[in-house]
Design a protein around this motif. Structure first.
Motif, PDB file in Angstrom:
ATOM      1  N   ALA A  98       0.836  -1.196   0.000  1.00 14.53           N
ATOM      2  CA  ALA A  98       0.000   0.000   0.000  1.00 14.53           C
ATOM      3  C   ALA A  98       0.871   1.246   0.000  1.00 14.53           C
ATOM      4  O   ALA A  98       2.001   1.238   0.497  1.00 14.53           O
ATOM      5  N   LYS A  99       0.338   2.323  -0.542  1.00 15.42           N
ATOM      6  CA  LYS A  99       1.091   3.574  -0.585  1.00 15.42           C
ATOM      7  C   LYS A  99       1.400   4.075   0.819  1.00 15.42           C
ATOM      8  O   LYS A  99       2.540   4.391   1.146  1.00 15.42           O
ATOM      9  N   GLU A 100       0.365   4.155   1.656  1.00 11.59           N
ATOM     10  CA  GLU A 100       0.527   4.596   3.044  1.00 11.59           C
ATOM     11  C   GLU A 100      -0.551   3.951   3.905  1.00 11.59           C
ATOM     12  O   GLU A 100      -1.603   3.554   3.403  1.00 11.59           O
ATOM     13  N   VAL A 101      -0.275   3.891   5.200  1.00  9.80           N
ATOM     14  CA  VAL A 101      -1.286   3.524   6.191  1.00  9.80           C
ATOM     15  C   VAL A 101      -1.591   4.768   7.015  1.00  9.80           C
ATOM     16  O   VAL A 101      -0.677   5.471   7.451  1.00  9.80           O
ATOM     17  N   HIS A 102      -2.874   5.027   7.230  1.00  8.88           N
ATOM     18  CA  HIS A 102      -3.310   6.207   7.971  1.00  8.88           C
ATOM     19  C   HIS A 102      -3.995   5.759   9.264  1.00  8.88           C
ATOM     20  O   HIS A 102      -4.962   4.988   9.213  1.00  8.88           O
ATOM     21  N   ILE A 103      -3.483   6.220  10.380  1.00  8.57           N
ATOM     22  CA  ILE A 103      -4.077   5.917  11.688  1.00  8.57           C
ATOM     23  C   ILE A 103      -4.957   7.100  12.072  1.00  8.57           C
ATOM     24  O   ILE A 103      -4.466   8.226  12.194  1.00  8.57           O
ATOM     25  N   VAL A 104      -6.238   6.851  12.279  1.00  6.08           N
ATOM     26  CA  VAL A 104      -7.195   7.904  12.584  1.00  6.08           C
ATOM     27  C   VAL A 104      -7.603   7.794  14.054  1.00  6.08           C
ATOM     28  O   VAL A 104      -8.120   6.763  14.486  1.00  6.08           O
ATOM     29  N   GLY A 105      -7.369   8.857  14.810  1.00  4.45           N
ATOM     30  CA  GLY A 105      -7.716   8.838  16.227  1.00  4.45           C
ATOM     31  C   GLY A 105      -6.479   8.938  17.086  1.00  4.45           C
ATOM     32  O   GLY A 105      -5.660   9.842  16.909  1.00  4.45           O
ATOM     33  N   GLN A 106      -6.321   8.008  18.025  1.00  2.62           N
ATOM     34  CA  GLN A 106      -5.165   8.025  18.905  1.00  2.62           C
ATOM     35  C   GLN A 106      -3.878   7.822  18.103  1.00  2.62           C
ATOM     36  O   GLN A 106      -3.820   6.971  17.215  1.00  2.62           O
ATOM     37  N   ARG A 107      -2.864   8.601  18.450  1.00  2.00           N
ATOM     38  CA  ARG A 107      -1.589   8.486  17.743  1.00  2.00           C
ATOM     39  C   ARG A 107      -0.899   7.158  18.054  1.00  2.00           C
ATOM     40  O   ARG A 107      -0.319   6.527  17.173  1.00  2.00           O
ATOM     41  N   ARG A 108      -0.959   6.745  19.308  1.00  2.00           N
ATOM     42  CA  ARG A 108      -0.334   5.477  19.693  1.00  2.00           C
ATOM     43  C   ARG A 108      -1.218   4.319  19.258  1.00  2.00           C
ATOM     44  O   ARG A 108      -2.433   4.347  19.426  1.00  2.00           O
ATOM     45  N   TRP A 109      -0.600   3.286  18.706  1.00  2.50           N
ATOM     46  CA  TRP A 109      -1.357   2.117  18.301  1.00  2.50           C
ATOM     47  C   TRP A 109      -0.567   0.859  18.642  1.00  2.50           C
ATOM     48  O   TRP A 109       0.648   0.894  18.818  1.00  2.50           O
ATOM     49  N   ASN A 110      -1.254  -0.241  18.744  1.00  2.99           N
ATOM     50  CA  ASN A 110      -0.652  -1.506  19.154  1.00  2.99           C
ATOM     51  C   ASN A 110       0.158  -2.091  18.000  1.00  2.99           C
ATOM     52  O   ASN A 110      -0.391  -2.581  17.021  1.00  2.99           O
ATOM     53  N   ARG A 111       1.477  -2.027  18.129  1.00  2.00           N
ATOM     54  CA  ARG A 111       2.370  -2.445  17.042  1.00  2.00           C
ATOM     55  C   ARG A 111       2.704  -3.933  17.047  1.00  2.00           C
ATOM     56  O   ARG A 111       3.379  -4.409  16.126  1.00  2.00           O
ATOM     57  N   ARG A 112       2.266  -4.644  18.036  1.00  7.03           N
ATOM     58  CA  ARG A 112       2.700  -6.036  18.169  1.00  7.03           C
ATOM     59  C   ARG A 112       2.369  -6.865  16.925  1.00  7.03           C
ATOM     60  O   ARG A 112       3.193  -7.625  16.429  1.00  7.03           O
ATOM     61  N   GLY A 113       1.147  -6.716  16.415  1.00  4.35           N
ATOM     62  CA  GLY A 113       0.741  -7.512  15.264  1.00  4.35           C
ATOM     63  C   GLY A 113       1.429  -7.132  13.971  1.00  4.35           C
ATOM     64  O   GLY A 113       1.370  -7.876  12.992  1.00  4.35           O
TER      65      GLY A 113
END
Length: 224
Positions: A98-113
């Protein structure tokens, strides 16, 4: 950059145990004379989960090469509850380039997966859906929501645009009301069993692969 090729190290064998090393060991001499290669990896081996063409390359070199081939779709996912599926979405976005991934909402996200694939994937943050929409509008990208909602059209029979943003909600509630209002179109995924919904990470993978099936060059040299 040199076009000189040397024999790579033999791949390490997989084992059933969790502590198994994967990848390749130290590169045999002579080392390739190319600034894409990382001397530390050449000397000590490359245990990263990367395809063979990127063995021993620096992270920067890998990202630069991926940037020459990225597809025209973006992926956006709402992050209101620190959903662990976001990491899986990022990992799949990397797999389908994908060109980019966009996280909408909280800046921190669960990176484990994500399994460290976020190191090779461009990730952009938006505080809310309105900000994502403003960005997408400026880029001329329609937002396609993915959720089994009343009025949604079947993903299986819908022609996804080549340039678009695929927007996903989080596990359980799905797309928020705001996201639904900002989406140009909402697509549903056909289901035939007893459950009312499927895993958010699985839904994202299905939608991305639908785009790949329509627009990507499957027989090209970069398809793995």
């Amino acid at each position: 950059m040199s076009s000189e090729k040397t024999a790579p190290a033999e791949p390490l064998q997989y084992d059933e145990g969790y502590g198994t090393q994967i990848g390749v060991g130290p590169h045999p001499a002579p080392w390739p004379q190319d600034d894409r290669y990382d001397p530390e990896l050449l000397a000590h081996g490359d245990r990263r989960n990367v395809v063979d063409r990127y063995r021993y390359w620096t992270r920067e070199a890998i990202v630069a090469d991926l940037d020459t081939r990225r597809h025209d779709f973006h992926v956006a996912v709402e992050n209101w509850g620190h959903d662990f599926n976001i990491g899986s979405v990022v990992r799949t976005a990397n797999a389908f380039l994908a060109k980019e991934v966009h996280i909408v909402g909280q800046r921190r996200w669960n990176r484990r997966g994500a399994m460290v694939t976020d190191r090779y994937q461009h990730v952009r943050h938006h505080p809310d859906t309105a900000d994502l929409t403003a960005w997408a509008t400026a880029e001329g990208l329609p937002i396609i929501g993915i959720d089994n909602l009343p009025g949604a059209v079947p993903l299986e029979t819908t022609e996804l645009p080549r340039r678009c943003v695929l927007l996903f909600g989080q596990e359980g509630p799905g797309l928020t009301e705001e996201a639904r209002r900002h989406a140009s179109l909402v697509c549903s995924i056909a289901q035939f069993g007893s459950t009312r919904s499927i895993n958010a990470g699985a839904a994202a993978a299905i939608a991305m692969h639908a785009w790949i099936g329509r627009h990507a060059r499957i027989d090209g040299p970069d398809a793995g």
